[in-house]
Design a protein around this motif. Structure first.
Motif, PDB file in Angstrom:
ATOM      1  N   THR A   1      49.619 -16.878 -15.162  1.00 37.12           N
ATOM      2  CA  THR A   1      49.020 -17.129 -16.476  1.00 37.12           C
ATOM      3  C   THR A   1      48.817 -15.814 -17.215  1.00 37.12           C
ATOM      4  OG1 THR A   1      47.810 -18.946 -15.451  1.00 37.12           O
ATOM      5  CG2 THR A   1      47.110 -18.282 -17.646  1.00 37.12           C
TER       6      THR A   1
ATOM      7  N   ALA B   1      34.792 -18.773   0.942  1.00 33.59           N
ATOM      8  CA  ALA B   1      33.338 -18.710   1.079  1.00 33.59           C
ATOM      9  C   ALA B   1      32.927 -18.848   2.541  1.00 33.59           C
ATOM     10  CB  ALA B   1      32.696 -19.813   0.239  1.00 33.59           C
TER      11      ALA B   1
ATOM     12  N   PHE C   1      41.547 -17.729 -23.951  1.00 36.55           N
ATOM     13  CA  PHE C   1      40.493 -18.482 -23.260  1.00 36.55           C
ATOM     14  C   PHE C   1      41.021 -19.840 -22.793  1.00 36.55           C
ATOM     15  CE2 PHE C   1      37.195 -21.762 -23.727  1.00 36.55           C
ATOM     16  CZ  PHE C   1      36.251 -21.317 -22.821  1.00 36.55           C
TER      17      PHE C   1
ATOM     18  N   PHE D   1      44.099 -20.848 -22.221  1.00 39.57           N
ATOM     19  CA  PHE D   1      45.091 -20.784 -21.136  1.00 39.57           C
ATOM     20  C   PHE D   1      44.456 -20.323 -19.830  1.00 39.57           C
ATOM     21  CE2 PHE D   1      48.081 -21.238 -24.527  1.00 39.57           C
ATOM     22  CZ  PHE D   1      49.142 -21.894 -23.946  1.00 39.57           C
TER      23      PHE D   1
ATOM     24  N   LEU E   1      36.714 -13.224 -18.998  1.00 37.51           N
ATOM     25  CA  LEU E   1      35.279 -13.264 -18.695  1.00 37.51           C
ATOM     26  C   LEU E   1      34.678 -14.598 -19.142  1.00 37.51           C
ATOM     27  CD1 LEU E   1      32.625 -11.842 -17.826  1.00 37.51           C
ATOM     28  CD2 LEU E   1      32.409 -11.072 -20.188  1.00 37.51           C
ATOM     29  N   PHE E   2      34.954 -14.994 -20.387  1.00 41.74           N
ATOM     30  CA  PHE E   2      34.404 -16.258 -20.890  1.00 41.74           C
ATOM     31  C   PHE E   2      34.948 -17.448 -20.101  1.00 41.74           C
ATOM     32  CE2 PHE E   2      33.882 -14.172 -25.309  1.00 41.74           C
ATOM     33  CZ  PHE E   2      32.686 -13.608 -24.894  1.00 41.74           C
TER      34      PHE E   2
ATOM     35  N   ARG F   1      35.706 -13.075  -3.852  1.00 40.46           N
ATOM     36  CA  ARG F   1      36.594 -14.234  -4.003  1.00 40.46           C
ATOM     37  C   ARG F   1      37.399 -14.137  -5.291  1.00 40.46           C
ATOM     38  NH1 ARG F   1      32.181 -17.516  -2.404  1.00 40.46           N
ATOM     39  NH2 ARG F   1      31.905 -18.202  -4.544  1.00 40.46           N
TER      40      ARG F   1
ATOM     41  N   ALA G   1      29.482 -28.667 -18.891  1.00 40.65           N
ATOM     42  CA  ALA G   1      29.391 -28.240 -20.285  1.00 40.65           C
ATOM     43  C   ALA G   1      30.706 -27.663 -20.808  1.00 40.65           C
ATOM     44  CB  ALA G   1      28.287 -27.207 -20.434  1.00 40.65           C
TER      45      ALA G   1
ATOM     46  N   LYS H   1      32.589 -22.237 -14.343  1.00 36.18           N
ATOM     47  CA  LYS H   1      31.477 -22.477 -13.426  1.00 36.18           C
ATOM     48  C   LYS H   1      30.762 -23.780 -13.732  1.00 36.18           C
ATOM     49  CE  LYS H   1      29.835 -17.796 -12.390  1.00 36.18           C
ATOM     50  NZ  LYS H   1      28.795 -16.860 -12.832  1.00 36.18           N
ATOM     51  N   ASN H   2      30.518 -24.018 -15.012  1.00 37.75           N
ATOM     52  CA  ASN H   2      29.723 -25.183 -15.396  1.00 37.75           C
ATOM     53  C   ASN H   2      30.626 -26.261 -15.955  1.00 37.75           C
ATOM     54  OD1 ASN H   2      26.887 -23.960 -15.173  1.00 37.75           O
ATOM     55  ND2 ASN H   2      28.112 -22.478 -16.310  1.00 37.75           N
TER      56      ASN H   2
ATOM     57  N   PRO I   1      31.033 -14.127  -4.349  1.00 38.78           N
ATOM     58  CA  PRO I   1      31.715 -14.529  -5.583  1.00 38.78           C
ATOM     59  C   PRO I   1      32.663 -13.454  -6.131  1.00 38.78           C
ATOM     60  CG  PRO I   1      29.359 -14.979  -5.706  1.00 38.78           C
ATOM     61  CD  PRO I   1      29.586 -14.252  -4.432  1.00 38.78           C
TER      62      PRO I   1
ATOM     63  N   GLN J   1      33.289 -17.943 -16.750  1.00 35.12           N
ATOM     64  CA  GLN J   1      31.944 -18.498 -16.881  1.00 35.12           C
ATOM     65  C   GLN J   1      31.992 -19.986 -17.233  1.00 35.12           C
ATOM     66  OE1 GLN J   1      29.629 -16.472 -15.772  1.00 35.12           O
ATOM     67  NE2 GLN J   1      31.294 -15.006 -15.620  1.00 35.12           N
ATOM     68  N   ALA J   2      32.915 -20.341 -18.123  1.00 34.65           N
ATOM     69  CA  ALA J   2      33.014 -21.750 -18.524  1.00 34.65           C
ATOM     70  C   ALA J   2      33.508 -22.600 -17.356  1.00 34.65           C
ATOM     71  CB  ALA J   2      33.959 -21.894 -19.713  1.00 34.65           C
TER      72      ALA J   2
ATOM     73  N   LEU K   1      39.001 -21.695  -2.497  1.00 33.52           N
ATOM     74  CA  LEU K   1      37.807 -20.888  -2.717  1.00 33.52           C
ATOM     75  C   LEU K   1      36.751 -21.196  -1.660  1.00 33.52           C
ATOM     76  CD1 LEU K   1      37.714 -21.215  -6.575  1.00 33.52           C
ATOM     77  CD2 LEU K   1      38.160 -19.132  -5.278  1.00 33.52           C
ATOM     78  N   GLU K   2      36.643 -22.474  -1.278  1.00 38.10           N
ATOM     79  CA  GLU K   2      35.683 -22.840  -0.238  1.00 38.10           C
ATOM     80  C   GLU K   2      36.030 -22.156   1.082  1.00 38.10           C
ATOM     81  OE1 GLU K   2      35.735 -27.086  -0.392  1.00 38.10           O
ATOM     82  OE2 GLU K   2      34.654 -27.056  -2.298  1.00 38.10           O
TER      83      GLU K   2
END
Lengths: 293, 282
Positions: free
Chosen positions: A213, A192, A173, A175, A91-92, A201, A102, A98-99, A198, A95-96, A188-189
């Protein structure tokens, strides 16, 4: 892939190997073979006399309900820790992923629990959830929940699971994030463009591509839960209450040290060795297959 | 990402912030506890803000030791942890770079056998052969010594495999060129191979230092004197005392001290650490 250009010394390669071979024989092969040999012996309580008893240690082990209990505890503990730490880390990581801007910062903030010793992690969690002084035990008391990991086996199990998961999330996280970032964005494109949202996909493209993994992490996590969590269990519960958190590795330690039953403890060691060898074999088979891709 | 939705970003930031909170909260609490006096911590109503006993607690933990529970000050334990962690890291790098060099750059009878003898050790962590290993150490009179803390933990193949993999990627032309220049095996190792291996050595050092620092079961068994115990084993003894009055504020100060070196290593050497991790495990 072998080197075709090599040196032609006769003696030197052996000299180079000597330090590692000596250490490996003295501290690995000798004790490992002793463990196997000892598992066929019965020693008296003072260790003065021992006799060959064949498979008797194994027989009494498999006749002992507490051994089955430790097996069951190990299975419950391992599956809870592996399932929770893998899914939370995934989950983490998604999310990481995506951005990307950061992601570097989050990575640093997420991975450092890897460096915390399991025993220290255990100490942190028993402090938070200590029945009388724990900061997080207070709200539980207000809700009239009779929380006491020192007396209640299920509570103790919950606590060691939480500490073990906390420590393992960072590794998984790392790995998962690496795995996610290696998935080509064009795939992924394409999804879409075909109109997949989302979630769709993720389950039809990302998750299957991530399965190598995930499988690798599953094996590594099981080995982690087997061995590295010893410190957590010893610091948080000491295997108790009433054996509720005694895993197979903890039982080897407890029976050999407290019970003085070296033959039985050795037999347990041998069974564990077989389990680990099987797990490692699976891992290597998989790694080899992966190299060919 | 494919499409850009503000909502998706908000969800991501919320979940990640929650994640960092979960990861950091236990350590934050320990940090807070290490700044209060004993009565505040044990009272069960410890505030979530720092107290005024920081210096006192850390001073007592490091130099004095506790009133009842801790017999040994943490300073000595920190020293023991440093020596064994660095010993494990350097010892393992030393033996494994030599053996990997032998296996990759020489042809000799029993080469494959030697490699497999080392390789098999990957399969069994020290925990499963714990008592027989203890007996070996006792027979060699290595209980309560640094050698006893260090040697059994470097008997594994991870380092050898890592160096072997790395050496395989070094182009053969380098060895040919060195040989044309008249370099023997020692010169080639020292002047060419070692400088190329610096990052691999550093990555292995980071991983092994953390591994050594965080050891628990092994030091617990083979150290009988308090003066030889490591900080990770010492900390638990502070909690389980006979009179039930553990000095939690000192234990938490100790937990912070026990975490600092390995966490600092991971944070500052992140790139090397991640590289080494991926290469040793996969």
């Amino acid at each position: 892939m072998e080197k075709s250009v090599v040196f032609n010394n006769r003696l030197l390669p052996y000299l180079l190997l000597v330090p590692q071979l000596i250490i490996t024989f003295v501290f690995f092969y000798w004790p490992a073979s002793q463990a196997v040999w000892q598992s066929f012996l019965r020693e008296d309580a003072f260790g003065l006399h021992s006799e060959f008893v064949g498979l008797e240690n194994y027989q009494s082990l498999f006749a002992d309900p507490s051994y089955y209990k430790s097996m069951l505890t190990t299975v419950i503990f391992s599956s809870l820790v592996a399932a929770l730490s893998l899914s939370i880390a995934l989950l983490f990581a998604t999310q990481a992923d995506k951005n990307l801007k950061a992601a570097g910062g989050y990575k640093t903030l997420m991975i450092w629990p890897y460096a915390v010793a399991p025993a220290v992690a255990g100490v942190l969690w028993i402090f938070m959830f200590h029945p009388t002084l724990g900061t997080l035990a207070r709200p539980l008391r207000w809700m009239n929940f009779d929380w006491n990991p020192l007396l209640n086996g299920n509570h103790a199990m919950a606590l060691v699971v939480m500490a073990a998961v906390w420590k393992q999330i960072s590794y998984n996280f790392l790995f998962f994030l690496a795995g996610l970032q290696s998935i080509p964005k064009s795939v992924l494109e394409a999804g879409a463009i075909d109109g997949a949202g989302p979630m769709r996909r993720f389950w039809t493209i990302t998750f299957p591509l991530l399965s190598p993994t995930t499988f690798f992490l599953l094996v590594v996590n099981v080995v982690y839960v087997f061995f590295d969590t010893f410190g957590i269990i010893d610091a948080v519960t000491g295997g108790g209450p009433a054996g509720a958190t005694t895993t197979m590795v903890y039982k080897v330690f407890a029976d050999g040290r407290l019970g003085g039953d070296l033959g039985g403890s050795a037999a347990q060691s041998v069974i564990l060795m077989v389990i680990v060898i099987a797990l490692t074999a699976i891992q290597f088979k998989y790694v080899e297959r992966k190299v060919q891709y | 990402m494919v499409e850009h939705r503000p909502l998706s970003d908000i969800i991501a930031y919320t979940i990640l912030t929650l994640g960092i909170f979960i990861v950091a909260f236990p350590v934050y609490l320990a940090l807070i506890a290490s700044t209060h006096d004993a009565a505040t911590v044990v009272g069960g109503n410890m505030p979530l803000t720092p107290g005024g006993h920081t210096l006192d607690n850390y001073y007592r933990a490091i130099f004095v030791g506790g009133a009842r529970a801790i017999r040994e000050p943490v300073g000595q334990m920190l020293m023991n942890s440093f020596i064994s962690a660095i010993g494990i890291a350097i010892g393992k790098i030393f033996i494994s770079i030599l053996s990997a060099y032998a296996v990759v750059y020489f042809r000799f009878p029993f080469r494959k056998t030697a490699f497999w003898i080392i390789f098999v050790t990957l399969m069994l962590p020290v925990e499963v052969r714990i008592y027989p290993t203890y007996k070996v150490i006792a027979d060699l009179h290595m209980l309560d010594t640094y050698a006893g803390l260090i040697l059994p933990l470097i008997a594994s193949a991870t380092g050898t495999l890592l160096f072997r993999q790395f050496f395989m990627t070094i182009p053969e032309e380098l060895l040919e060129a060195s040989r044309i220049d008249g370099a023997g095996p020692f010169r080639f190792f020292w002047d060419t191979l070692l400088p190329l291996s610096v990052t691999t050595i550093a990555a292995l050092f980071v991983i092994q230092f953390i591994y050594g620092w965080n050891q628990y079961l092994w030091p617990l068994l083979i150290t009988t004197q308090d003066s030889m115990q490591t900080i990770v084993t010492g900390i638990k003894k502070m909690l389980y005392t006979t009179d039930e009055l553990a000095e939690w504020q000192l234990a938490m100060a100790t937990a912070i001290l026990a975490m600092l070196p390995p966490v600092a290593v991971v944070v500052f050497m992140q790139r090397l650490f991640v590289r080494g991790l991926v290469e040793t495990e996969k």
